[in-house]
Design an enzyme around this catalytic site. Structure first.
Site, PDB file in Angstrom:
ATOM      1  N   GLY A  82       0.841  -1.199   0.000  1.00 40.39           N
ATOM      2  CA  GLY A  82       0.000   0.000   0.000  1.00 40.39           C
ATOM      3  C   GLY A  82       0.873   1.245   0.000  1.00 40.39           C
ATOM      4  O   GLY A  82       1.947   1.261   0.592  1.00 40.39           O
ATOM      5  N   ARG A 184     -14.028  -5.759 -16.029  1.00 43.75           N
ATOM      6  CA  ARG A 184     -13.876  -7.205 -16.028  1.00 43.75           C
ATOM      7  C   ARG A 184     -12.411  -7.547 -16.319  1.00 43.75           C
ATOM      8  O   ARG A 184     -11.764  -6.867 -17.128  1.00 43.75           O
ATOM      9  CB  ARG A 184     -14.781  -7.763 -17.133  1.00 43.75           C
ATOM     10  CG  ARG A 184     -14.746  -9.237 -17.239  1.00 43.75           C
ATOM     11  CD  ARG A 184     -15.827  -9.709 -18.186  1.00 43.75           C
ATOM     12  NE  ARG A 184     -15.573 -11.083 -18.582  1.00 43.75           N
ATOM     13  CZ  ARG A 184     -16.363 -11.780 -19.357  1.00 43.75           C
ATOM     14  NH1 ARG A 184     -17.473 -11.235 -19.829  1.00 43.75           N
ATOM     15  NH2 ARG A 184     -16.068 -13.025 -19.655  1.00 43.75           N
ATOM     16  N   ARG A 241      -7.405  -1.519   3.788  1.00 45.54           N
ATOM     17  CA  ARG A 241      -7.120  -0.359   4.622  1.00 45.54           C
ATOM     18  C   ARG A 241      -8.377   0.002   5.412  1.00 45.54           C
ATOM     19  O   ARG A 241      -9.485   0.012   4.864  1.00 45.54           O
ATOM     20  CB  ARG A 241      -6.716   0.847   3.762  1.00 45.54           C
ATOM     21  CG  ARG A 241      -5.300   0.775   3.211  1.00 45.54           C
ATOM     22  CD  ARG A 241      -4.238   0.944   4.301  1.00 45.54           C
ATOM     23  NE  ARG A 241      -2.887   0.904   3.796  1.00 45.54           N
ATOM     24  CZ  ARG A 241      -2.126  -0.205   3.721  1.00 45.54           C
ATOM     25  NH1 ARG A 241      -2.614  -1.367   4.128  1.00 45.54           N
ATOM     26  NH2 ARG A 241      -0.897  -0.135   3.267  1.00 45.54           N
ATOM     27  N   GLU A 270      -6.173   3.214  13.560  1.00 48.82           N
ATOM     28  CA  GLU A 270      -5.272   2.087  13.703  1.00 48.82           C
ATOM     29  C   GLU A 270      -4.010   2.567  14.421  1.00 48.82           C
ATOM     30  O   GLU A 270      -3.401   3.543  13.957  1.00 48.82           O
ATOM     31  CB  GLU A 270      -4.924   1.543  12.310  1.00 48.82           C
ATOM     32  CG  GLU A 270      -4.347   0.154  12.360  1.00 48.82           C
ATOM     33  CD  GLU A 270      -4.261  -0.478  10.970  1.00 48.82           C
ATOM     34  OE1 GLU A 270      -5.296  -0.619  10.310  1.00 48.82           O
ATOM     35  OE2 GLU A 270      -3.153  -0.788  10.560  1.00 48.82           O
ATOM     36  N   HIS A 289      -3.489  -5.612  12.075  1.00 48.09           N
ATOM     37  CA  HIS A 289      -2.742  -5.413  10.814  1.00 48.09           C
ATOM     38  C   HIS A 289      -1.563  -6.394  10.701  1.00 48.09           C
ATOM     39  O   HIS A 289      -0.399  -5.982  10.633  1.00 48.09           O
ATOM     40  CB  HIS A 289      -2.254  -3.962  10.706  1.00 48.09           C
ATOM     41  CG  HIS A 289      -2.066  -3.510   9.273  1.00 48.09           C
ATOM     42  ND1 HIS A 289      -2.284  -2.231   8.846  1.00 48.09           N
ATOM     43  CD2 HIS A 289      -1.674  -4.199   8.178  1.00 48.09           C
ATOM     44  CE1 HIS A 289      -2.029  -2.135   7.550  1.00 48.09           C
ATOM     45  NE2 HIS A 289      -1.652  -3.318   7.125  1.00 48.09           N
TER      46      HIS A 289
HETATM   47  C1  DGY Z   1       1.002  -3.322   2.984  1.00 43.64           C
HETATM   48  O1  DGY Z   1       2.077  -3.749   2.575  1.00 43.64           O
HETATM   49  O2  DGY Z   1       0.413  -2.398   2.440  1.00 43.64           O
HETATM   50  C2  DGY Z   1       0.457  -3.972   4.185  1.00 43.64           C
HETATM   51  O3  DGY Z   1      -0.760  -3.469   4.552  1.00 43.64           O
HETATM   52  C3  DGY Z   1       1.429  -3.806   5.304  1.00 43.64           C
HETATM   53  O4  DGY Z   1       1.629  -2.483   5.549  1.00 43.64           O
END
Ligand code: DGY
Length: 322
Positions: A82, A184, A241, A270, A289
């Site tokens: 992310g 798709r 997230r 979080e 997480h």
């Molecule tokens: C990511 O790699 O995005 C995971 O959520 C760990 O941060």
């Protein structure tokens, strides 16, 4: 450049897996912040003059960060898939390379998704709590859950992680896989998953798994009206997230039995404060997480994050550029 003539790299945690650190040490001069999870202040203080930064936790990289880093900064590398904490357009506008570590964590995150689907559907947390409180009733109607077998599993975002989840569920005799996203996908066809509209996903899923990135389209998307459209028996899982979900809406949906249960690896806020409403709900399975938290996966992420830096500093394409 340091006095030794080597590029200077800032690493934001002293618990960064050594796979990446050892790789960087061969060609760079490292500054490692002496904290497991450094604060923004620690990072900003150490930042000026470095050629690259290895982000281990989700420090925000914005204008302030880039101004403080100064003109030497050439690579931003986050040890995560992310990248919602990075202002990617601004980083690139300044001619700085930016990379992340997708793919190597997809299997581990998909395993966590399966864990949460099963735990939430089979009321693992509730059962454990009752055991601890000597509230066992043990009758034939007690603590009944839902089967994966024969169910419709809906994936919100059929990227690499979404696809891995489907692959891992193949042995569970799932009735039907459906997914939604921008369009798709060939990968969806190959997995035998049906592309549906967002509303159809909400209305038809017995298990709905969020596996999409956080961005302006997805932020706060799962709100009251979305939970209202889901089945009362639905199990909602989020491994992406926390901010994709409006937490107050989710609490209402779980408390008022608009849905059956939730399994969450990510939350907003979080971490959750210990007295948070979500933690009081029997039908919420929550873990902090842990999606990528296996030894092998974190080692691999560290190696890729380091390689992104080395490639960037040597003028080569990053392994996973953004
Ligand atoms: C990511 O790699 O995005 C995971 O959520 C760990 O941060």
């Amino acid at each position: 450049m340091s006095l030794s003539g080597l590029p200077r790299v800032l690493v934001t945690s002293n618990e960064t897996p050594t796979t990446g650190i050892d790789l960087l040490r061969t060609k760079c001069d490292l500054t490692i912040i002496p904290a497991t999870v450094s604060t923004r202040e620690q990072v900003l203080q150490a930042l000026p003059g470095h050629d690259a930064v290895f982000l281990v936790s989700h420090h925000k990289v914005d204008n302030e960060f880039l101004d403080i880093a100064g003109p030497n900064l050439k690579v931003v590398s986050t040890m995560s898939a992310g990248y919602d904490h990075l202002d990617v357009p601004e980083i690139k506008r300044r001619g700085i390379k930016v990379g992340h570590t997708p793919m190597v964590l997809s299997a581990a995150v998909a395993e966590i998704a399966v864990l949460l689907m099963l735990a939430a559907a089979r009321r693992a947390h509730e059962g454990r709590t009752m055991l601890e409180q000597s509230q066992l009733k043990m009758g034939p109607q007690w603590l009944l859950g839902h089967d994966l077998r024969g169910s419709t599993v809906g994936i919100f975002g059929l990227g690499n992680i979404g696809q891995m989840i489907v692959k891992r569920l193949m042995g569970f005799e799932v009735g039907r896989f459906i997914y939604t996203g921008h369009s798709r996908k060939k990968a969806g066809d190959e997995l035998g998953a049906t592309f549906v509209s967002f509303d159809d996903l909400l209305e038809q899923s017995d298990f709905l798994v969020v596996a999409a990135p956080l961005n302006n389209e997805t932020r706060g998307l799962f709100n009251d009206s979305v939970f209202d459209k889901m089945k009362k028996t639905a199990i909602f899982v989020n491994i992406a997230r926390g901010q994709i979900v409006n937490t107050d809406s989710l609490v209402r949906a779980l408390r008022n039995k608009k849905i059956f249960a939730a399994g969450l690896d990510v939350t907003d806020p979080e971490p959750l404060p210990p007295d948070h409403e979500l933690l009081k709900l029997p039908n919420a399975e929550i873990i902090p997480h842990l999606g990528s938290a296996t030894i092998k996966t974190r080692n691999d992420m560290s190696t890729i994050a380091a390689q992104n830096i080395l490639n960037g500093l040597e003028g080569k394409p990053l392994v996973y550029p953004l």
